[in-house]
Motif scaffolding. Sequence first.
Motif, PDB file in Angstrom:
ATOM      1  N   ASP A  21     -12.008  98.670 135.292  1.00 57.92           N
ATOM      2  CA  ASP A  21     -13.650  99.028 136.225  1.00 57.92           C
ATOM      3  C   ASP A  21     -14.100 100.495 136.257  1.00 57.92           C
ATOM      4  N   HIS A  22     -12.608 100.644 136.740  1.00 55.42           N
ATOM      5  CA  HIS A  22     -12.934 102.473 136.960  1.00 55.42           C
ATOM      6  C   HIS A  22     -13.230 103.490 135.945  1.00 55.42           C
ATOM      7  N   PHE A  23     -12.926 103.737 135.283  1.00 50.78           N
ATOM      8  CA  PHE A  23     -12.643 103.729 133.685  1.00 50.78           C
ATOM      9  C   PHE A  23     -13.545 103.689 132.494  1.00 50.78           C
ATOM     10  N   ASN A  24     -13.587 102.126 132.055  1.00 52.87           N
ATOM     11  CA  ASN A  24     -14.263 101.384 131.023  1.00 52.87           C
ATOM     12  C   ASN A  24     -14.063 102.240 129.993  1.00 52.87           C
ATOM     13  N   PRO A  25     -12.553 102.475 129.723  1.00 54.70           N
ATOM     14  CA  PRO A  25     -12.310 102.949 128.881  1.00 54.70           C
ATOM     15  C   PRO A  25     -12.384 101.749 127.563  1.00 54.70           C
ATOM     16  N   SER A  26     -12.156 102.875 125.923  1.00 55.72           N
ATOM     17  CA  SER A  26     -12.839 102.365 125.113  1.00 55.72           C
ATOM     18  C   SER A  26     -11.681 101.756 124.224  1.00 55.72           C
ATOM     19  N   ALA A  27     -10.415 102.058 124.825  1.00 51.69           N
ATOM     20  CA  ALA A  27      -9.278 101.737 124.317  1.00 51.69           C
ATOM     21  C   ALA A  27      -8.662 100.209 124.186  1.00 51.69           C
ATOM     22  N   GLU A  28      -8.194  99.875 123.362  1.00 55.86           N
ATOM     23  CA  GLU A  28      -7.146  98.321 123.392  1.00 55.86           C
ATOM     24  C   GLU A  28      -6.261  98.371 124.484  1.00 55.86           C
ATOM     25  N   LEU A  29      -6.981  97.193 125.133  1.00 53.35           N
ATOM     26  CA  LEU A  29      -5.980  96.464 126.688  1.00 53.35           C
ATOM     27  C   LEU A  29      -5.437  95.446 125.983  1.00 53.35           C
TER      28      LEU A  29
END
Length: 159
Positions: A21-29
């Motif tokens: 929600d806060h950072f919208n990362p493109s990383a695998e979670l």
Amino acid sequence: TCRSADLITACAAEDLQAFQDHFNPSAELGIVPNGFVPTAGRPARPDPGGPKRLVFLGSGHQPNVEAVEIIRSSLAPKMPEVEFHIVGSASPAGRSGNVVAHGVVDRETKQRLLTSATAALNPMISGSGSSLKVADLADHGVPLLSTSLGARGFDLEPG
């Protein structure tokens, strides 16, 4: 850091969602849950008709300090017939009315306190991640009275 990471892990789904929600990362979670190794055999629970003892485990981490304040100011005064035992650095050792703070204790003392507890409290109102005390309490077979935030990181069901 989240935006440049290739992999982001958290020990609770809520924290992973907060990163999203806060950072919208493109990383695998991914979720890496905390775990525990059960001890061999659990001691018998105290007599339900005996004295009522509630225990709280907590380090000096601010959310635990807040929980101790809830116990001292809200719960203990309303239940004078119950002994509240606080274990860990969330509170210095001492006694005030029906609240006994033990401070940091050794393994044997912790085992004795958990064995004699009617139930454990975890009235957390802040914090993140998973609450490792929940795994410790489950391992000792101690019933848990908790806020939903206090039970975070574990797939627990009421009852």
